[in-house]
Design a protein around this motif. Sequence first.
Motif, PDB file in Angstrom:
ATOM      1  N   ASP A  89     108.051  89.293  53.467  1.00 31.04           N
ATOM      2  CA  ASP A  89     108.806  90.919  53.509  1.00 31.04           C
ATOM      3  C   ASP A  89     108.584  91.254  55.026  1.00 31.04           C
ATOM      4  N   LEU A  90     107.247  91.120  55.517  1.00 24.07           N
ATOM      5  CA  LEU A  90     107.269  91.678  56.876  1.00 24.07           C
ATOM      6  C   LEU A  90     108.102  90.801  57.996  1.00 24.07           C
ATOM      7  N   LEU A  91     108.112  89.608  57.774  1.00 22.59           N
ATOM      8  CA  LEU A  91     108.929  88.718  58.685  1.00 22.59           C
ATOM      9  C   LEU A  91     110.756  89.053  58.388  1.00 22.59           C
ATOM     10  N   GLN A  92     111.007  89.278  57.235  1.00 24.50           N
ATOM     11  CA  GLN A  92     112.510  89.701  57.117  1.00 24.50           C
ATOM     12  C   GLN A  92     112.655  91.298  57.583  1.00 24.50           C
ATOM     13  N   SER A  93     111.701  91.939  57.674  1.00 24.60           N
ATOM     14  CA  SER A  93     111.645  93.248  58.368  1.00 24.60           C
ATOM     15  C   SER A  93     111.825  92.990  59.839  1.00 24.60           C
ATOM     16  N   LEU A  94     111.229  92.228  60.429  1.00 23.49           N
ATOM     17  CA  LEU A  94     111.352  92.083  61.908  1.00 23.49           C
ATOM     18  C   LEU A  94     112.704  91.343  62.088  1.00 23.49           C
ATOM     19  N   ALA A  95     113.103  90.578  61.195  1.00 28.28           N
ATOM     20  CA  ALA A  95     114.403  89.879  61.606  1.00 28.28           C
ATOM     21  C   ALA A  95     115.535  91.026  61.475  1.00 28.28           C
ATOM     22  N   ARG A  96     115.219  91.990  60.780  1.00 25.02           N
ATOM     23  CA  ARG A  96     116.246  93.191  60.602  1.00 25.02           C
ATOM     24  C   ARG A  96     116.005  94.168  61.691  1.00 25.02           C
ATOM     25  N   GLN A  97     114.916  93.912  62.489  1.00 22.86           N
ATOM     26  CA  GLN A  97     114.453  94.950  63.450  1.00 22.86           C
ATOM     27  C   GLN A  97     114.414  96.111  63.049  1.00 22.86           C
ATOM     28  N   GLU A  98     113.409  96.101  61.847  1.00 27.66           N
ATOM     29  CA  GLU A  98     113.056  97.377  61.266  1.00 27.66           C
ATOM     30  C   GLU A  98     111.485  97.471  61.496  1.00 27.66           C
ATOM     31  N   VAL A 167     112.382  81.882  49.320  1.00 24.88           N
ATOM     32  CA  VAL A 167     112.822  81.172  50.553  1.00 24.88           C
ATOM     33  C   VAL A 167     111.730  80.048  50.683  1.00 24.88           C
ATOM     34  N   TYR A 168     110.683  79.905  50.128  1.00 22.31           N
ATOM     35  CA  TYR A 168     109.795  78.773  50.427  1.00 22.31           C
ATOM     36  C   TYR A 168     109.565  77.836  48.994  1.00 22.31           C
ATOM     37  N   SER A 169     110.383  78.277  47.994  1.00 26.05           N
ATOM     38  CA  SER A 169     110.173  77.625  46.788  1.00 26.05           C
ATOM     39  C   SER A 169     110.282  76.148  46.719  1.00 26.05           C
ATOM     40  N   HIS A 170     111.117  75.650  47.604  1.00 28.18           N
ATOM     41  CA  HIS A 170     111.315  74.130  47.654  1.00 28.18           C
ATOM     42  C   HIS A 170     110.126  73.263  48.038  1.00 28.18           C
ATOM     43  N   TYR A 171     108.899  74.102  48.732  1.00 28.39           N
ATOM     44  CA  TYR A 171     107.823  73.407  49.138  1.00 28.39           C
ATOM     45  C   TYR A 171     106.779  73.319  47.760  1.00 28.39           C
TER      46      TYR A 171
END
Length: 234
Positions: A89-98, A167-171
């Motif tokens: 969630d934090l990484l996705q927030s960073l990607a959205r520049q939040e 997003v990581y479930s294939h692992y």
Amino acid sequence: MSNRFSVDKWAAWGPGLADQTAWQRWLTHPTPITANDKPLLDEMPAMMRRRVEQLGRAALQAAYWCQGAQGGEPVIFASRYGDIRRSVDLLQSLARQESLSPTSFSLSVHNAIGALYSIARGDTSNYIALAAGDATAPMAFMEAMGLLADGAQSVLLVVYDEPLPSVYSHYATHEEFPRAWACRISQADAQGISLRRADTATPTELPPDLAVLRFLTSEQAALQQGHWVWSRHA
């Protein structure tokens, strides 16, 4: 010094699996977990408890159920992924520049749950946070045996994990569910349980940590999980 240990007490929590009888029944005949409850965690002050999501609550609940009466023993919190949902969630927030939540960030680090447990109990003993892939459980026990050899009378281990985010479930290699288990171990002599590394790896039908829990709570003579061999000595 002996390289064998005994399990003096254990506890576990999972959705719909809140006591030892339910866990032993499930470990003998694993079935899909459909419940979605979370631990009450009444032992922790409400202000702290409200900050913790399901995985952290599970780890803390197992720790409280298994802790010694006096405290003061080393504690190992071991998780392959930790609170990875919060990290994603934090990484996705960073990607959205939040902007990031300071509370969410502080609880995303691998030692956060152990720190909360220490603060809530006012316990300044030795706390360790550990992650070692599918060898997380055996490496936690290796660390614990080192602490016993160094003079600790007992060690509390808490092992916990949950399913990977989509997003990581294939692992993922096994069907997973949020769970935590804990045990207090002490040094054993001729009897007890030993742990050694094998040259070849063997997969298990259960997630690695749950295969270990099934061995520890049964009368099974031996288990090879990955590169690790657990043996029970009578």
